[in-house]
Motif scaffolding. Structure first.
Motif, PDB file in Angstrom:
ATOM      1  N   SER A   1       0.842  -1.181   0.000  1.00 12.55           N
ATOM      2  CA  SER A   1       0.000   0.000   0.000  1.00 12.55           C
ATOM      3  C   SER A   1       0.879   1.233   0.000  1.00 12.55           C
ATOM      4  CB  SER A   1      -0.909   0.036   1.233  1.00 12.55           C
ATOM      5  OG  SER A   1      -1.786  -1.064   1.258  1.00 12.55           O
TER       6      SER A   1
ATOM      7  N   SER B   1      -6.123  12.762  -6.486  1.00 15.32           N
ATOM      8  CA  SER B   1      -7.199  12.216  -7.301  1.00 15.32           C
ATOM      9  C   SER B   1      -6.957  12.403  -8.796  1.00 15.32           C
ATOM     10  CB  SER B   1      -8.544  12.834  -6.907  1.00 15.32           C
ATOM     11  OG  SER B   1      -8.534  14.236  -7.086  1.00 15.32           O
TER      12      SER B   1
ATOM     13  N   SER C   1      -3.804  -1.062  -8.344  1.00 14.03           N
ATOM     14  CA  SER C   1      -5.128  -0.482  -8.208  1.00 14.03           C
ATOM     15  C   SER C   1      -5.029   0.772  -7.355  1.00 14.03           C
ATOM     16  CB  SER C   1      -6.115  -1.485  -7.598  1.00 14.03           C
ATOM     17  OG  SER C   1      -5.710  -1.871  -6.297  1.00 14.03           O
ATOM     18  N   ARG C   2      -6.089   1.552  -7.341  1.00  8.42           N
ATOM     19  CA  ARG C   2      -6.072   2.772  -6.551  1.00  8.42           C
ATOM     20  C   ARG C   2      -7.441   3.059  -5.967  1.00  8.42           C
ATOM     21  NH1 ARG C   2      -4.283   7.549 -10.297  1.00  8.42           N
ATOM     22  NH2 ARG C   2      -4.895   8.801  -8.464  1.00  8.42           N
ATOM     23  N   ASP C   3      -7.438   3.790  -4.879  1.00  9.83           N
ATOM     24  CA  ASP C   3      -8.655   4.257  -4.231  1.00  9.83           C
ATOM     25  C   ASP C   3      -8.448   5.738  -3.982  1.00  9.83           C
ATOM     26  OD1 ASP C   3     -10.785   4.947  -2.590  1.00  9.83           O
ATOM     27  OD2 ASP C   3     -10.751   3.054  -1.499  1.00  9.83           O
ATOM     28  N   ASN C   4      -8.977   6.550  -4.878  1.00 10.14           N
ATOM     29  CA  ASN C   4      -8.750   7.985  -4.790  1.00 10.14           C
ATOM     30  C   ASN C   4      -9.363   8.597  -3.537  1.00 10.14           C
ATOM     31  OD1 ASN C   4      -7.335   7.926  -7.183  1.00 10.14           O
ATOM     32  ND2 ASN C   4      -9.023   8.687  -8.435  1.00 10.14           N
TER      33      ASN C   4
ATOM     34  N   LYS D   1      -9.341   7.371  -0.685  1.00  9.74           N
ATOM     35  CA  LYS D   1      -8.421   7.106   0.416  1.00  9.74           C
ATOM     36  C   LYS D   1      -7.002   7.576   0.119  1.00  9.74           C
ATOM     37  CE  LYS D   1     -10.945   3.072   2.111  1.00  9.74           C
ATOM     38  NZ  LYS D   1     -10.870   1.630   2.430  1.00  9.74           N
TER      39      LYS D   1
END
Length: 124
Positions: free
Chosen positions: A21, A30, A71-74, A76
């Motif tokens: 991570s 973002s 992968s990404r979680d903008n 977070k």
């Protein structure tokens, strides 16, 4: 300014898995494309994987394609690298990077911010 901190590295047996991570502090990313690179002792830093701002485009090094997933979680401000079927040659310090651009890139020179790295060691 964006600060990146990697986590999730460690020691695993060949064939095992790790999930790295990279969390951002400061400004959100973002609209930033993100990437993962790695460096083994005495070797140049090499590209591993990259992802566009939307997550719609991904690139992988041939050496990890089919085994690693970025992968990404903008929401977070976090980018991930799922590493499966690990091999001893995957042993390296893994770095995440961000660039102030929407497009993913496999060129290290295009990235603006870098984390400190997390060690991944794969034993045979």
């Amino acid at each position: 300014q964006v600060q990146l901190v990697e986590s999730g590295g460690g020691l695993v047996q060949a064939g095992g898995s790790l999930r790295l991570s990279c969390a951002a502090s400061g400004r959100t990313f973002s609209s930033y494309a993100l990437g993962w690179f790695r460096q083994a002792p005495g070797k140049e830093r090499e590209f591993v994987a990259a992802i566009s701002w939307s997550g719609g485009t991904t690139y992988y090094a041939d050496s990890v394609k089919g085994r690693f997933t970025i992968s990404r979680d903008n929401a977070k401000n976090t980018v991930y690298l799922q590493m499966n079927s690990l091999k001893p040659e995957d042993t390296a310090v893994y770095y995440c990077a961000a660039r102030e651009n929407y497009s993913a890139s496999y060129y290290a020179r295009r990235y603006d911010y870098w984390g400190q790295g997390t060690q991944v060691t794969v034993s045979s």
